[in-house]
Design an enzyme around this catalytic site. Structure first.
Site, short mmCIF file in Angstrom:
data_model
loop_
_atom_site.label_atom_id
_atom_site.label_comp_id
_atom_site.label_asym_id
_atom_site.label_seq_id
_atom_site.Cartn_x
_atom_site.Cartn_y
_atom_site.Cartn_z
N CYS A 54 -8.29 -2.60 -14.28
CA CYS A 54 -7.82 -1.55 -13.37
C CYS A 54 -6.57 -1.95 -12.57
O CYS A 54 -6.22 -1.29 -11.62
CB CYS A 54 -8.92 -1.12 -12.42
SG CYS A 54 -9.45 -2.41 -11.29
N HIS B 272 0.80 -1.22 0.00
CA HIS B 272 0.00 0.00 0.00
C HIS B 272 0.83 1.26 0.00
O HIS B 272 0.42 2.27 -0.57
CB HIS B 272 -1.01 -0.03 1.13
CG HIS B 272 -2.28 -0.58 0.63
ND1 HIS B 272 -2.46 -1.92 0.39
CD2 HIS B 272 -3.40 0.03 0.19
CE1 HIS B 272 -3.64 -2.10 -0.13
NE2 HIS B 272 -4.23 -0.94 -0.26
C1 PEP Z 1 -5.88 -5.62 -8.46
O1 PEP Z 1 -5.77 -6.62 -7.76
O2 PEP Z 1 -5.48 -5.54 -9.63
C2 PEP Z 1 -6.50 -4.39 -7.91
C3 PEP Z 1 -6.76 -3.37 -8.68
O3 PEP Z 1 -6.72 -4.34 -6.58
P1 PEP Z 1 -5.57 -4.14 -5.46
O4 PEP Z 1 -4.29 -3.80 -6.17
O5 PEP Z 1 -6.02 -3.06 -4.57
O6 PEP Z 1 -5.54 -5.48 -4.82
#
Ligand code: PEP
Ligand code: MG
Length: 747
Positions: free
Chosen positions: A677, A364
């Site tokens: 995404c 994060h």
């Molecule tokens: C993903 O897993 O591609 C996603 C967009 O979610 P995160 O990166 O927050 O797990």
């Protein structure tokens, strides 16, 4: 067996202090140090080996071995008994060196005549700088008292090496923390920036390792320990009502702060002539060496508690504080072992770059740095040891490189790179308001990923058409306690307002895996990425999900609303989550609150299973968004946070692309909008290939919108598709090479 008294140790330290204070060249000092030790220990030989580079030790001074061997004799880490001492970070003490395992004969030193050998690592805060060796003809093991005395001396040598006392004429020893060093890490956020090092945890500098007055030092140590105990007690009182885990940690701190054996060892060190600071560091170095070897997680945790406590004690003794925002240089480049998203947010956007010793692409903190478009290099091993506050540093986020204290040539080349980037930014700004329409006439909607209120201004600046992914968990991660519904709905409503009518796809809470909320009990799961996370938590313990859905409905306040659920693996999970939304709407109706004018409820496809869900799923869902970060880790069974395995698998691997093509086909058949995404959507070549496969919406970090649009507008997607198909027909593992080669002639 000779018994060594405290007085002898103190006498030796006293003589060392005089030798070090004299106005001599570095080599002369080092020569005197070995002579004094040999004399005091009554050994024929005393030598000091220091690291030339990370792998090579060099004989830098000797009393007793051939003088010509100085600066000539070298050994690799782990080689011979000297290398073994450095590698294992432990004392090697033997009465019969030639018979010992690992002994290496070095004819140039004439050492075969010496039977006993005692090697002591010269280390500072777990960082091995070299090895101190004593040898004698008589076959005897050195006594614990003698070894202890040598450890004390090694500590002083470590401090003096750190301070550069042995640098200078004839020493052939370069000063620590002065030369240029290049760190090769991994790319986490592209971009280039120049600035000064700002250490998250500044190094404590000890300028007085030897004391001449043990009584005064003892009193200083005791007062500092007392202050430490009081501060732990008051932290504990402050934490009483807060949370049980924090209290547990503090209780462990208190136990150490009152540990008589820890304090007794430090008092002994002081009685033997070390200053209070050096005594704390000596014990800290030993426990760090143990930490490096401990496999038991419980023991490791306790040792790191002790390490933290030692740091606190050192700061009390030296008055040197922790990093404060007020001390930031003009262009701060944050250097840290690792950092959590909360701490990073506290420093704020003023940072010009970040270099982490550990870190990971999927963490994060990385996502925050990416949202801010601050160049970030991770896995820069050794940087926290080398860098000092204020050092010049260049961060090359495109290559995953950091240049610490660069020379003029590197500096000039880097400045050229920065100005080229500035020109590219101008280019992107000029197409900001144009659509991402390829030469073939196909338009791709480029959206941005966000997670903080601070990201929203980028919506206009980047040219993104909306927010394709709003990660709601960041709000939960940066707090010490669960946010309330009112706070959340106020925040979501500010986000919607800032988006000025553009679509924002709010993703419900995705916790678990690497996203552990500070105020929730962590689950001890062997495999958290495949454990109880995201929608699984939301459905099993629906309280938070319900609160969040209600906050979103209130924030929409009768306007349009888009919500998506993370980590849906089956149709039933989607139906259950959707049912929560229906219930939330019913409740809002009963309470007399307005319902959204239009509501889209989507699912994130992050596991291969969902691609094979029944047709009904694709018909019922309002839209699907591919979460490529998780999807890729499950598709290839390669942990997204494990740099070693992550990099083995290319996103443009033909198997992965054919899987994406399958998802596109299923959505097309049902007429369901599909977007991508994950982080890969923001990489121009990947974005191009996704678009050529048929994806029409890509959501990425704001800084990527310009480069992706720039590339898309210059190509014909049908041609890209042909190149990809040819590569696949050729049996290529990945289409990357073929597409990149083709691009060279296009743009
Ligand atoms: C993903 O897993 O591609 C996603 C967009 O979610 P995160 O990166 O927050 O797990
Ligand atoms: Mg995900």
């Amino acid at each position: 067996m000779p018994h060594r008294s405290e007085t002898e140790s103190r006498k030796l330290l006293g003589r060392l202090r005089e030798a070090l204070a004299a106005d001599n060249a570095g080599q002369e000092r080092l020569d005197e140090v070995v002579a004094l030790i040999a004399d005091s220990m009554q050994t024929e030989v005393c030598s000091i080996y220091l690291f030339r580079d990370a792998e090579t030790l060099e004989l830098c001074a000797t009393q007793g071995l051939q003088a010509e061997a100085v600066h000539q004799t070298r050994m690799r880490l782990g080689e011979g008994l000297v290398g073994l001492t450095a590698r294992t970070r432990t004392v090697v003490n033997t009465a019969d060196a030639p018979a010992a395992k690992g002994f290496r004969y070095m004819p140039e030193t004439g050492e075969e005549r010496y039977s006993s050998f005692c090697g002591i690592p010269i280390q500072r805060l777990g960082d091995v700088l070299g090895v101190l060796v004593v040898q004698s003809k008589s076959a005897r093991e050195f006594t614990p008292d003698e070894v202890y005395a040598l450890e004390i001396v090694a500590m002083v040598i470590a401090e003096m090496t750190e301070l550069g006392a042995f640098v200078g004429e004839g020493a052939a020893l370069s000063a620590r923390h002065q030369q240029a060093v290049l760190f090769r890490g991994s790319v986490a956020q592209e971009g280039a920036s120049e600035g000064q090092v700002f250490l998250h945890e500044p190094r404590v500098v000890v300028t007085n390792p030897i004391s001449d007055d043990p009584d005064t030092e003892l009193a200083r140590l005791r007062t500092a320990v007392e202050t430490l105990r009081r501060s732990v007690d008051s932290m504990l009182t402050g934490a009483r009502s807060v949370d049980a885990d924090q209290i547990q940690v503090l209780e462990a701190y208190r136990m150490f702060a009152n540990s008589s054996s820890w304090i007794k060892r430090m008092e002994e060190d002081v009685q033997n002539g070390l200053s209070a600071e050096a005594a704390v560091e000596k014990e800290q170095s030993l426990s760090r060496a143990r930490l490096g070897k401990a496999a038991d997680p419980y023991l490791r945790e306790r040792l790191s508690d002790l390490d933290d406590l030692s740091n606190r004690l050192l700061r009390i003794l030296t008055g040197q504080g922790a990093a404060a925002r007020a001390d930031m240089p003009e262009n701060p480049i944050l250097v840290a072992r690792n950092i959590g998203p909360g701490e990073l947010l506290e420093y704020g956007k003023k940072l010009k770059g970040i270099v982490l010793e550990d870190g990971s692409v999927g963490s994060h903190a990385t996502i925050v740095a990416r949202a801010w478009a601050i160049p970030l290099v991770i896995n820069a091993k050794g940087i926290t040891r080398e860098a000092l506050n204020g050092d010049t540093i260049l961060v090359d986020g495109d290559q995953g490189i950091a240049h610490l204290r660069p020379d003029d040539t590197v500096h000039a080349a880097f400045r050229d790179k920065i100005s080229m980037q500035a020109r590219a930014l101008e280019r992107y700004a000029s197409i900001r308001d144009l659509p991402a329409t390829a030469k073939c006439g196909t338009t791709v909607s480029l959206q941005m990923n966000a997670g903080l209120m601070a990201d929203l201004p980028s919506l206009a600046g980047s040219g993104a058409e909306g927010v394709g992914l709003f990660r709601t968990e960041l709000q939960f991660l940066i707090r010490n306690q669960m946010p309330r519904r009112g706070e959340l709905s106020a925040l979501y409503s500010r986000v919607l307002k800032a988006a000025q009518g553009k679509r924002v796809a709010f993703r419900t809470l995705d916790i678990g895996s690497d996203k552990v909320l500070p105020y929730m009990k962590p689950n001890d799961e062997p495999n958290p990425a495949m454990g109880w996370r995201a929608i699984r938590v939301g459905l099993d313990k629906p309280g938070v999900l319900r609160m969040q859905l209600q906050a979103l409905l209130r924030a929409a306040n009768g306007g349009p609303l888009t919500v998506m659920f993370p980590f849906i693996t089956q149709i039933n999970e989607f139906r259950a989550a959707k049912a929560e939304m229906d219930k939330a709407m019913d409740r809002e109706t009963v309470l007399g609150h307005p319902l959204p004018s239009s509501l889209e409820v989507g699912a994130m496809l992050e596991t291969p299973s969902l691609a094979y869900a029944p047709d009904a799923f694709f018909e019922e869902v309002d839209f699907v968004s591919i979460g490529g970060n998780d999807l890729k880790q499950f598709f290839f069974a390669a942990d997204r946070e494990n740099e070693r395995v992550r990099k083995r698998y290319d996103t443009l691997d033909t198997s992965f692309l054919s899987f994406i093509a399958h998802v596109i086909k299923r959505c097309e058949k049902a007429g369901t909008p599909l977007s991508f995404c994950g982080e890969d959507a923001g990489r121009p070549v990947e974005a191009l290939c996704f678009a050529a496969l048929g994806l029409r919406t890509l959501s990425m970090r704001p800084a990527s919108v310009g480069p992706v649009k720039h590339l898309l507008r210059r190509v014909d997607l049908r041609e890209v598709k042909d190149v990809m198909d040819n590569a696949i027909a050729n049996g290529d593992q990945s289409v990357r090479r073929a597409v990149s080669d083709w691009l060279v002639y296009q743009v």
